[in-house]
Design a protein around this motif. Structure first.
Motif, PDB file in Angstrom:
ATOM      1  N   CYS A 131       0.852  -1.191   0.000  1.00  0.00           N
ATOM      2  CA  CYS A 131       0.000   0.000   0.000  1.00  0.00           C
ATOM      3  C   CYS A 131       0.888   1.241   0.000  1.00  0.00           C
ATOM      4  CB  CYS A 131      -0.908   0.008   1.225  1.00  0.00           C
ATOM      5  SG  CYS A 131      -2.144  -1.296   1.196  1.00  0.00           S
ATOM      6  N   ASN A 132       0.572   2.178  -0.851  1.00  0.00           N
ATOM      7  CA  ASN A 132       1.408   3.362  -1.020  1.00  0.00           C
ATOM      8  C   ASN A 132       0.566   4.624  -1.089  1.00  0.00           C
ATOM      9  OD1 ASN A 132       4.080   2.019  -1.421  1.00  0.00           O
ATOM     10  ND2 ASN A 132       3.055   1.158  -3.215  1.00  0.00           N
ATOM     11  N   TYR A 133       1.143   5.729  -0.640  1.00  0.00           N
ATOM     12  CA  TYR A 133       0.514   7.036  -0.816  1.00  0.00           C
ATOM     13  C   TYR A 133       0.496   7.402  -2.306  1.00  0.00           C
ATOM     14  CZ  TYR A 133       1.590   7.443   4.178  1.00  0.00           C
ATOM     15  OH  TYR A 133       1.677   7.232   5.541  1.00  0.00           O
ATOM     16  N   PRO A 134      -0.504   8.201  -2.738  1.00  0.00           N
ATOM     17  CA  PRO A 134      -1.532   8.839  -1.919  1.00  0.00           C
ATOM     18  C   PRO A 134      -2.829   8.024  -1.761  1.00  0.00           C
ATOM     19  CG  PRO A 134      -1.634   9.735  -4.125  1.00  0.00           C
ATOM     20  CD  PRO A 134      -0.500   8.747  -4.118  1.00  0.00           C
ATOM     21  N   MET A 135      -3.006   6.950  -2.536  1.00  0.00           N
ATOM     22  CA  MET A 135      -4.259   6.192  -2.460  1.00  0.00           C
ATOM     23  C   MET A 135      -4.134   5.119  -1.387  1.00  0.00           C
ATOM     24  SD  MET A 135      -5.931   7.811  -4.705  1.00  0.00           S
ATOM     25  CE  MET A 135      -5.906   8.613  -6.317  1.00  0.00           C
ATOM     26  N   VAL A 136      -4.742   5.346  -0.219  1.00  0.00           N
ATOM     27  CA  VAL A 136      -4.537   4.453   0.916  1.00  0.00           C
ATOM     28  C   VAL A 136      -5.861   3.953   1.481  1.00  0.00           C
ATOM     29  CG1 VAL A 136      -2.273   5.316   1.553  1.00  0.00           C
ATOM     30  CG2 VAL A 136      -4.305   6.477   2.438  1.00  0.00           C
ATOM     31  N   GLY A 137      -6.756   3.562   0.597  1.00  0.00           N
ATOM     32  CA  GLY A 137      -8.022   3.001   1.026  1.00  0.00           C
ATOM     33  C   GLY A 137      -9.181   3.557   0.229  1.00  0.00           C
ATOM     34  N   GLY A 138     -10.356   3.416   0.799  1.00  0.00           N
ATOM     35  CA  GLY A 138     -11.564   3.901   0.139  1.00  0.00           C
ATOM     36  C   GLY A 138     -12.646   4.136   1.175  1.00  0.00           C
ATOM     37  N   ALA A 139     -13.669   4.880   0.786  1.00  0.00           N
ATOM     38  CA  ALA A 139     -14.737   5.184   1.737  1.00  0.00           C
ATOM     39  C   ALA A 139     -16.038   5.442   0.987  1.00  0.00           C
ATOM     40  CB  ALA A 139     -14.379   6.400   2.584  1.00  0.00           C
ATOM     41  N   THR A 140     -17.127   5.219   1.691  1.00  0.00           N
ATOM     42  CA  THR A 140     -18.456   5.539   1.174  1.00  0.00           C
ATOM     43  C   THR A 140     -19.099   6.569   2.094  1.00  0.00           C
ATOM     44  OG1 THR A 140     -18.770   3.380   0.145  1.00  0.00           O
ATOM     45  CG2 THR A 140     -20.749   4.645   0.666  1.00  0.00           C
ATOM     46  N   SER A 141     -19.491   7.680   1.508  1.00  0.00           N
ATOM     47  CA  SER A 141     -20.197   8.710   2.259  1.00  0.00           C
ATOM     48  C   SER A 141     -21.679   8.628   1.929  1.00  0.00           C
ATOM     49  CB  SER A 141     -19.656  10.099   1.926  1.00  0.00           C
ATOM     50  OG  SER A 141     -19.714  10.349   0.539  1.00  0.00           O
ATOM     51  N   VAL A 142     -22.500   9.026   2.895  1.00  0.00           N
ATOM     52  CA  VAL A 142     -23.950   8.891   2.790  1.00  0.00           C
ATOM     53  C   VAL A 142     -24.599  10.196   3.227  1.00  0.00           C
ATOM     54  CG1 VAL A 142     -25.971   7.650   3.694  1.00  0.00           C
ATOM     55  CG2 VAL A 142     -23.850   6.400   3.219  1.00  0.00           C
ATOM     56  N   ALA A 143     -25.666  10.562   2.532  1.00  0.00           N
ATOM     57  CA  ALA A 143     -26.500  11.691   2.931  1.00  0.00           C
ATOM     58  C   ALA A 143     -27.948  11.218   2.925  1.00  0.00           C
ATOM     59  CB  ALA A 143     -26.324  12.876   1.982  1.00  0.00           C
ATOM     60  N   VAL A 144     -28.609  11.345   4.067  1.00  0.00           N
ATOM     61  CA  VAL A 144     -29.990  10.898   4.210  1.00  0.00           C
ATOM     62  C   VAL A 144     -30.877  12.114   4.380  1.00  0.00           C
ATOM     63  CG1 VAL A 144     -31.589   9.490   5.546  1.00  0.00           C
ATOM     64  CG2 VAL A 144     -29.196   8.783   5.323  1.00  0.00           C
ATOM     65  N   GLY A 145     -31.942  12.196   3.579  1.00  0.00           N
ATOM     66  CA  GLY A 145     -32.808  13.358   3.698  1.00  0.00           C
ATOM     67  C   GLY A 145     -34.129  13.200   2.983  1.00  0.00           C
ATOM     68  N   ASP A 146     -34.872  14.291   2.956  1.00  0.00           N
ATOM     69  CA  ASP A 146     -36.169  14.360   2.305  1.00  0.00           C
ATOM     70  C   ASP A 146     -35.977  14.319   0.792  1.00  0.00           C
ATOM     71  OD1 ASP A 146     -38.656  15.095   1.232  1.00  0.00           O
ATOM     72  OD2 ASP A 146     -39.065  16.527   2.844  1.00  0.00           O
ATOM     73  N   PRO A 147     -36.644  13.400   0.091  1.00  0.00           N
ATOM     74  CA  PRO A 147     -36.495  13.351  -1.369  1.00  0.00           C
ATOM     75  C   PRO A 147     -36.819  14.678  -2.047  1.00  0.00           C
ATOM     76  CG  PRO A 147     -37.673  11.406  -0.585  1.00  0.00           C
ATOM     77  CD  PRO A 147     -37.539  12.334   0.592  1.00  0.00           C
ATOM     78  N   ALA A 148     -37.650  15.512  -1.411  1.00  0.00           N
ATOM     79  CA  ALA A 148     -37.981  16.809  -1.999  1.00  0.00           C
ATOM     80  C   ALA A 148     -36.777  17.735  -2.058  1.00  0.00           C
ATOM     81  CB  ALA A 148     -39.105  17.469  -1.201  1.00  0.00           C
ATOM     82  N   ASN A 149     -35.765  17.480  -1.229  1.00  0.00           N
ATOM     83  CA  ASN A 149     -34.570  18.324  -1.210  1.00  0.00           C
ATOM     84  C   ASN A 149     -33.459  17.791  -2.104  1.00  0.00           C
ATOM     85  OD1 ASN A 149     -35.768  20.034   0.696  1.00  0.00           O
ATOM     86  ND2 ASN A 149     -35.036  18.775   2.406  1.00  0.00           N
ATOM     87  N   LEU A 150     -33.683  16.641  -2.730  1.00  0.00           N
ATOM     88  CA  LEU A 150     -32.664  16.037  -3.580  1.00  0.00           C
ATOM     89  C   LEU A 150     -32.445  16.879  -4.834  1.00  0.00           C
ATOM     90  CD1 LEU A 150     -30.838  13.516  -4.144  1.00  0.00           C
ATOM     91  CD2 LEU A 150     -32.799  12.561  -5.386  1.00  0.00           C
ATOM     92  N   VAL A 151     -31.183  17.184  -5.113  1.00  0.00           N
ATOM     93  CA  VAL A 151     -30.804  17.860  -6.354  1.00  0.00           C
ATOM     94  C   VAL A 151     -30.187  16.809  -7.271  1.00  0.00           C
ATOM     95  CG1 VAL A 151     -29.386  19.658  -7.402  1.00  0.00           C
ATOM     96  CG2 VAL A 151     -30.412  20.041  -5.149  1.00  0.00           C
ATOM     97  N   ARG A 152     -30.926  16.408  -8.282  1.00  0.00           N
ATOM     98  CA  ARG A 152     -30.454  15.356  -9.176  1.00  0.00           C
ATOM     99  C   ARG A 152     -29.373  15.893 -10.112  1.00  0.00           C
ATOM    100  NH1 ARG A 152     -33.527  10.587 -10.129  1.00  0.00           N
ATOM    101  NH2 ARG A 152     -32.524  10.578 -12.169  1.00  0.00           N
ATOM    102  N   PRO A 153     -28.395  15.064 -10.458  1.00  0.00           N
ATOM    103  CA  PRO A 153     -27.337  15.511 -11.369  1.00  0.00           C
ATOM    104  C   PRO A 153     -27.829  15.727 -12.790  1.00  0.00           C
ATOM    105  CG  PRO A 153     -27.111  13.170 -10.894  1.00  0.00           C
ATOM    106  CD  PRO A 153     -28.178  13.689  -9.980  1.00  0.00           C
ATOM    107  N   ASP A 154     -29.004  15.165 -13.115  1.00  0.00           N
ATOM    108  CA  ASP A 154     -29.556  15.313 -14.470  1.00  0.00           C
ATOM    109  C   ASP A 154     -30.710  16.315 -14.499  1.00  0.00           C
ATOM    110  OD1 ASP A 154     -31.359  13.845 -12.996  1.00  0.00           O
ATOM    111  OD2 ASP A 154     -31.463  12.153 -14.386  1.00  0.00           O
TER     112      ASP A 154
END
Length: 345
Positions: A131-154
């Motif tokens: 294992c070498n810098y700079p890529m030293v793993g991975g992660a998943t981020s999550v955002a939970v909320g009201d679907p009415a507040n979702l800003v879709r990328p499309d």
């Protein structure tokens, strides 16, 4: 040799898209090339998720490196319009990392997560050979909320105003100027320019930009201008919605030190990775409110064009293709080899 950096759309369409597992009814937004996050429905909530490498550059100092690593991980769900809420992180660390350095990584992640109200819910931390810098793993981020507040990328619509924060090559400038400070000084770049370029490091998060913009008005789509930079990000924003985007390049903010650093490192600032730059389309009646909100938070921003009929990106009236290859990675490899050769002399 294969190109470094993210795969292109042709590779995605041939190798990734056909291999996405079960087709489930609760998937609101599935993977697309150039789209920051996916969304599933859980009960009456929308859950946005994004997975990225853990990117740590020890030369920045472990606290600064960890700050940037954390913000890379949460930025892709922040552009969903939902507030980041959870993080799962896997650190696959090189054998030489010390316990104190690991402590700094974890404490910095903790501090940034607490500030945003993010809970780190699971993960893995280990040292492994290979294992070498700079890529030293991975992660998943999550955002939970009201679907009415979702800003879709499309979600970009014809007639929307295009808003950009901070401008091109923020990440490329911040990282290269800090990593290769000796090369810039030996190359005759003046101290004022180097200092300005290195200050761009502190701009390398779009999280606040996205949260402020989406709360201030009717934001129809957002995208983080990461690999392939502002031009690549705008092209992807247009492609996702099946529209055209027409911008005036002189209207785009360009922060101090960016053009000079990109010239020194031989990269096109408009094609270069720009973590920290938010690209957004906004209902025209709300554009001033969004820009005012960003200004109050001290975020440089501007209305730079509009969403139009057609497909793709036009800059100053000319069609601009997707850059496909980000020049940052080649410049990083080239100048790292030069720096190492100097240190060995």
């Amino acid at each position: 040799m294969s190109e470094l950096g993210k795969i292109d759309r042709a590779f995605f369409d041939e190798y990734v898209y056909p291999n996405l597992g079960a087709d489930r009814d609760d998937v609101r937004l599935s993977p697309q090339h150039g789209v920051d996050f996916g969304v599933v429905d859980v009960g009456d909530r929308a859950v946005a998720m994004a997975t990225d490498p853990v990117f740590v550059m020890p030369s920045l100092g472990f606290e600064r490196a960890a700050w940037f690593a954390f913000h890379i991980l949460v930025s892709d769900v922040a552009v969903s319009g939902l507030t980041p809420t959870h993080l799962a992180v896997d650190f696959n660390l090189p054998p030489e990392i010390s316990n104190d350095q690991i402590r700094t990584l974890l404490e910095t992640f903790d501090a940034e997560a607490r500030e945003l109200g993010v809970s780190i819910v699971t993960g893995h931390t280990a040292r492994y050979a290979g294992c070498n810098y700079p890529m030293v793993g991975g992660a998943t981020s999550v955002a939970v909320g009201d679907p009415a507040n979702l800003v879709r990328p499309d979600g970009a619509r014809v007639g929307d105003t295009v808003v950009i924060t901070k401008g091109p090559a923020i990440e490329a400038t911040g990282l290269l100027s800090n990593q290769f400070d000796p090369l810039m000084r030996d190359g005759g770049v003046d101290d004022t320019t180097i200092d300005a370029a290195q200050d761009r490091f502190d701009d390398m998060s779009p999280v606040r930009d996205a949260m402020v913009a989406s709360a201030a008005g009717d934001v129809t789509a957002m995208h983080d201008a990461t690999e392939c930079g502002v031009y690549g990000g705008l092209y992807e924003l247009a492609r996702a919605a099946g529209v055209g985007i027409d911008i005036d390049r002189d209207s785009v903010p360009v922060l101090p030190g960016v053009l000079e650093a990109c010239d020194f490192f031989g990269i096109d600032p408009w094609h270069a990775i720009s973590e920290g730059t938010l690209l957004a389309t906004v209902a025209p009646d709300d554009a001033d409110a969004v820009l005012d909100a960003l200004d109050r938070e001290g975020v440089p921003s501007a209305a730079v064009g509009e969403v139009v009929e057609g497909l793709g990106l036009r800059v100053d009236g000319d069609e601009v293709p997707h850059p496909e290859v980000d020049p940052f990675w080649g410049a990083f490899e080239e100048h790292m080899a030069e720096l190492q050769a100097r240190e060995e002399q």
